[in-house]
Enzyme design. Structure first.
Site, mmCIF file in Angstrom:
data_model
loop_
_atom_site.group_PDB
_atom_site.id
_atom_site.type_symbol
_atom_site.label_atom_id
_atom_site.label_comp_id
_atom_site.label_asym_id
_atom_site.label_seq_id
_atom_site.Cartn_x
_atom_site.Cartn_y
_atom_site.Cartn_z
ATOM 1 N N THR A 1 -1.321 -3.324 -7.900
ATOM 2 C CA THR A 1 -1.523 -2.726 -6.578
ATOM 3 C C THR A 1 -2.914 -3.007 -6.019
ATOM 4 O O THR A 1 -3.067 -3.393 -4.848
ATOM 5 C CB THR A 1 -1.301 -1.197 -6.645
ATOM 6 O OG1 THR A 1 0.014 -0.946 -7.141
ATOM 7 C CG2 THR A 1 -1.452 -0.568 -5.279
ATOM 8 N N GLN B 1 4.870 -1.740 -3.935
ATOM 9 C CA GLN B 1 3.459 -1.605 -3.544
ATOM 10 C C GLN B 1 2.937 -2.926 -2.972
ATOM 11 O O GLN B 1 2.998 -3.971 -3.625
ATOM 12 C CB GLN B 1 2.597 -1.204 -4.737
ATOM 13 C CG GLN B 1 2.921 0.168 -5.302
ATOM 14 C CD GLN B 1 3.887 0.115 -6.467
ATOM 15 O OE1 GLN B 1 4.779 -0.739 -6.515
ATOM 16 N NE2 GLN B 1 3.714 1.015 -7.426
ATOM 17 N N GLN C 1 5.161 0.295 1.581
ATOM 18 C CA GLN C 1 4.629 1.172 0.535
ATOM 19 C C GLN C 1 3.163 0.845 0.270
ATOM 20 O O GLN C 1 2.791 -0.321 0.108
ATOM 21 C CB GLN C 1 5.440 1.016 -0.759
ATOM 22 C CG GLN C 1 5.004 1.946 -1.873
ATOM 23 C CD GLN C 1 5.946 1.919 -3.077
ATOM 24 O OE1 GLN C 1 7.046 1.385 -3.004
ATOM 25 N NE2 GLN C 1 5.510 2.502 -4.177
ATOM 26 N N ASP C 2 2.313 1.898 0.235
ATOM 27 C CA ASP C 2 0.887 1.740 -0.069
ATOM 28 C C ASP C 2 0.156 0.876 0.972
ATOM 29 O O ASP C 2 -0.617 -0.014 0.610
ATOM 30 C CB ASP C 2 0.690 1.153 -1.472
ATOM 31 C CG ASP C 2 1.093 2.116 -2.570
ATOM 32 O OD1 ASP C 2 1.531 3.233 -2.251
ATOM 33 O OD2 ASP C 2 0.964 1.746 -3.748
ATOM 34 N N ASP D 1 3.897 6.810 0.435
ATOM 35 C CA ASP D 1 2.475 6.947 0.073
ATOM 36 C C ASP D 1 1.606 5.991 0.893
ATOM 37 O O ASP D 1 0.676 5.373 0.367
ATOM 38 C CB ASP D 1 2.267 6.661 -1.419
ATOM 39 C CG ASP D 1 3.171 7.488 -2.315
ATOM 40 O OD1 ASP D 1 3.603 8.573 -1.891
ATOM 41 O OD2 ASP D 1 3.441 7.032 -3.446
ATOM 42 N N ARG E 1 2.290 13.867 -1.067
ATOM 43 C CA ARG E 1 2.565 14.310 -2.435
ATOM 44 C C ARG E 1 1.340 14.019 -3.295
ATOM 45 O O ARG E 1 0.517 13.152 -2.959
ATOM 46 C CB ARG E 1 3.810 13.629 -3.007
ATOM 47 C CG ARG E 1 3.728 12.108 -3.113
ATOM 48 C CD ARG E 1 4.958 11.550 -3.811
ATOM 49 N NE ARG E 1 4.933 10.096 -3.902
ATOM 50 C CZ ARG E 1 5.738 9.373 -4.683
ATOM 51 N NH1 ARG E 1 6.632 10.002 -5.449
ATOM 52 N NH2 ARG E 1 5.673 8.072 -4.716
ATOM 53 N N TRP F 1 -0.787 12.435 -5.926
ATOM 54 C CA TRP F 1 -0.861 11.292 -6.829
ATOM 55 C C TRP F 1 -1.651 11.640 -8.088
ATOM 56 O O TRP F 1 -1.309 11.206 -9.183
ATOM 57 C CB TRP F 1 -1.516 10.118 -6.088
ATOM 58 C CG TRP F 1 -1.667 8.868 -6.899
ATOM 59 C CD1 TRP F 1 -0.880 8.456 -7.938
ATOM 60 C CD2 TRP F 1 -2.662 7.862 -6.734
ATOM 61 N NE1 TRP F 1 -1.326 7.252 -8.427
ATOM 62 C CE2 TRP F 1 -2.409 6.868 -7.708
ATOM 63 C CE3 TRP F 1 -3.729 7.705 -5.862
ATOM 64 C CZ2 TRP F 1 -3.210 5.727 -7.824
ATOM 65 C CZ3 TRP F 1 -4.520 6.565 -5.971
ATOM 66 C CH2 TRP F 1 -4.257 5.589 -6.941
#
Length: 598
Positions: free
Chosen positions: A352, A382, A404-405, A426, A494, A496
């Site tokens: 990532t 990611q 994502q990310d 996220d 949320r 992490w």
């Protein structure tokens, strides 16, 4: 003055003298006498002797402070009292023979931490060589570790160097800076450990073991500086605080340095009127055709405002603004016209941290009218568009697009204004102290059966400065998301990491956000230790009636607490954002009840 008042003043003087041990591992004080008087100005009014109640002379004050230091430093247990890892703290100081000299204690703790990190870099390369040859993910994790651990050493070093020009008038700024940098050092060490997730064998556990001691020492240093910062707010020494406040007011009246003035001009001016240092253009009308070629022409160790004007076009390249290349400005022709794009992603084998299309590591970076994109798509998991691992960074009128990310607010102080960030899972994550004002968070269509989370904040330690703050932002659905049937579940965030911290305030929340508002990460993990809050939000999704009932969720915070997360307080934005010329509100914003940014 009565004896009780005398005792309070003496106790206050003792507390300030205690800076010598409170900041030992935090590396920020090279000598205590300068805290209490200036050699040119004599003693500060209000610091009294314990017996006669009179003003101490510089000589007597120096003797008194040395005595207090000596008493404080005789016990490592006293020195290590504020820390979470007391045994590690005490062991790191056990070999110091000149226990009366706080410089020696600082040096001992600092040296131990740095030696352990360098040892982890060397040993991991040796221990994992065979595994790295077999598993590309281990090789990638090692590359990530080498980068972030060297940066972690840099953070410890600049904490130590801060002592060289210690000044009373800047004591609060020094404490804030050191908290940020030690928090960054902790985040960077954890990033190395995280890089080994989903690798083969026991490499991850081995790396965790190698970083155990430096992690604990850095944590102890952060605990000490945090304890000291609390003392600054609670200890009342009339003469000291009067003198300090007077000097701070004088300092605030000074004109900004030339770099700040130049930055203000370029951010408030029409881009066409700005004379950049370098022009990048794909059509050949600039000095360079690629952004990386332009960066290679920037002087090494740059520390002045350096403007790179990037003309309209789609730039397919991976860009890193490296550590110590400071005060770089990317100026585009609009976030939909000047775009930097890539497609590195986790599914195809890249960790990532390394997937970022653009990575900012040089402090004081600024971007205006630029688009950052990772085009890998939701099926590649990611895939970071922008990673920010630099202090005092600013982004104005930028688009940051992925799934994502999307945006990795990795570490340090960050400010985003009038930006649009799009994604699914996220899509704003990391452990920086990141404030977003007047931004749009647009949730995109995820894969089938996936839920979406706008944030996933990653604060690891309870003393860290990290957090995500959305102020007067709009959380909106992409049209493709609106058309899903059944609809996807969408949450504000949320946790992490264990002490995840996110504040959504004065913002517009559309009705597609789930009534419970927040999602768990894994079972009961972090639900008691996280710190999530909402304050004065609006829109059909803003009601807190159906929100989660976790211990860490704060449904009703006071105006005073909310004020602590405004950029003027939370990231000291008046000192570095305000002079830039970027639109900026230091405190709470004036928001109309009907206002949104759809």
């Amino acid at each position: 003055m009565g004896s009780g008042e005398k005792n309070i003043r003496v106790a206050g003087a003792v507390a300030v003298a205690g800076v010598a041990y409170i900041l030992m591992v935090a590396c920020c004080v090279s000598g205590l006498p300068g805290l209490l008087f200036n050699d040119d100005e004599g003693p500060i009014d209000g610091v009294v002797s314990g017996s006669g109640g009179g003003i101490l002379s510089p000589r007597n004050l120096d003797d008194r402070i040395n005595g207090l230091i000596s008493a404080a430093t005789k016990s490592t247990k006293t020195i290590c009292a504020p820390t979470d890892y007391k045994e590690t703290c005490e062991r790191s100081l056990a070999g110091v023979t000149n226990i009366h000299d706080p410089r020696e204690l600082i040096k001992a703790a600092f040296t131990t931490a740095v030696e352990n990190i360098n040892n982890a870099i060397t040993k991991s390369s040796e221990l994992f060589k065979e595994d790295a040859d077999k598993d590309p993910r281990i090789s990638g994790a090692l590359d990530t570790c080498k980068a972030v651990l060297h940066h972690s050493v840099d953070d410890l070093t600049r904490c130590f160097d801060k002592a060289e020009d210690f000044q009373l008038t800047k004591i609060k700024d020094y404490a804030n800076d050191i908290r940020v940098w030690l928090s960054g050092a902790i985040t960077l060490q954890q990033t190395c450990i995280d890089a080994f997730q989903n690798t083969t064998g026991n490499t991850g556990e081995t790396m965790k073991h190698l970083l155990k001691i430096p992690g604990e020492l850095t944590s102890d240093g952060l605990a000490m500086i945090t304890h000291f910062t609390d003392l600054l707010h609670t200890v009342k020494i009339p003469g000291l605080h009067h003198g300090l406040n007077h000097r701070l007011l004088e300092a605030e009246g000074e004109f900004p340095h030339d770099g700040a003035c130049a930055t203000r001009r370029l951010l408030t001016a029409d881009p066409a009127s700005i004379k950049p240092d370098i022009v990048v253009a794909k059509d050949g009308s600039g000095q360079y055709k690629t952004i990386n070629d332009a960066l290679s022409a920037v002087p090494t160790q740059n520390n002045r405002t350096f403007v790179i004007f990037i003309k309209a076009g789609v730039y397919n390249e991976y860009v890193v603004v490296p550590r110590n290349m400071n005060k770089i400005v990317f100026l585009g022709e609009g976030p939909t016209k000047t775009r930097i794009t890539g497609n590195k992603n986790y599914k195809d084998g890249t960790g990532t941290y390394q997937t970022a299309t653009v990575a900012i590591e040089g402090d004081g970076f600024m971007a205006r009218d630029i688009g950052f994109e990772n085009s890998a798509g939701p099926e590649k998991h990611q895939a970071v568009a922008l990673r920010v691992t630099a202090d005092m960074t600013m982004f104005y009128n930028c688009h940051i697009d992925a799934y994502q990310d999307t945006l990795y607010t990795h570490a340090y102080r960050q400010y985003y204004r009038d930006c649009t960030i799009t994604g699914t899972i996220d899509f704003i994550f990391g452990d920086g102290a990141a404030v977003f004002q007047n931004c749009k968070m647009v949730v995109r269509k995820p894969l089938e059966n996936q839920a979406c989370m706008v944030t996933a904040q990653g604060r690891i330690e309870h003393n860290e400065v990290g957090g995500i703050v959305l102020q007067n932002c709009s959380i909106l659905p992409d049209p493709a998301l609106e058309g899903l049937n059944p609809p996807a579940k969408v949450y504000l965030g949320r946790p992490w990491k264990e002490f995840s911290r996110t504040v959504v305030m004065q913002s517009y929340i559309d009705g597609f956000v789930a009534p419970e508002g927040w999602a768990p990460w894994d079972g009961e993990f972090a639900l008691d230790t996280l710190w999530y809050a909402e304050y004065e939000n609006r829109g059909p999704g803003a009601s807190t009636v159906g929100r989660v009932n976790w211990k860490g969720y704060k449904k009703d915070i006071s105006a005073e607490i909310a004020q602590q997360f405004t950029p003027g307080v939370y990231v000291e934005g008046d000192e570095w954002i305000k002079p830039s010329g970027i639109p900026y509100e230091s405190g709470m914003m004036q928001v109309c009840a009907w206002q949104n940014y759809n």
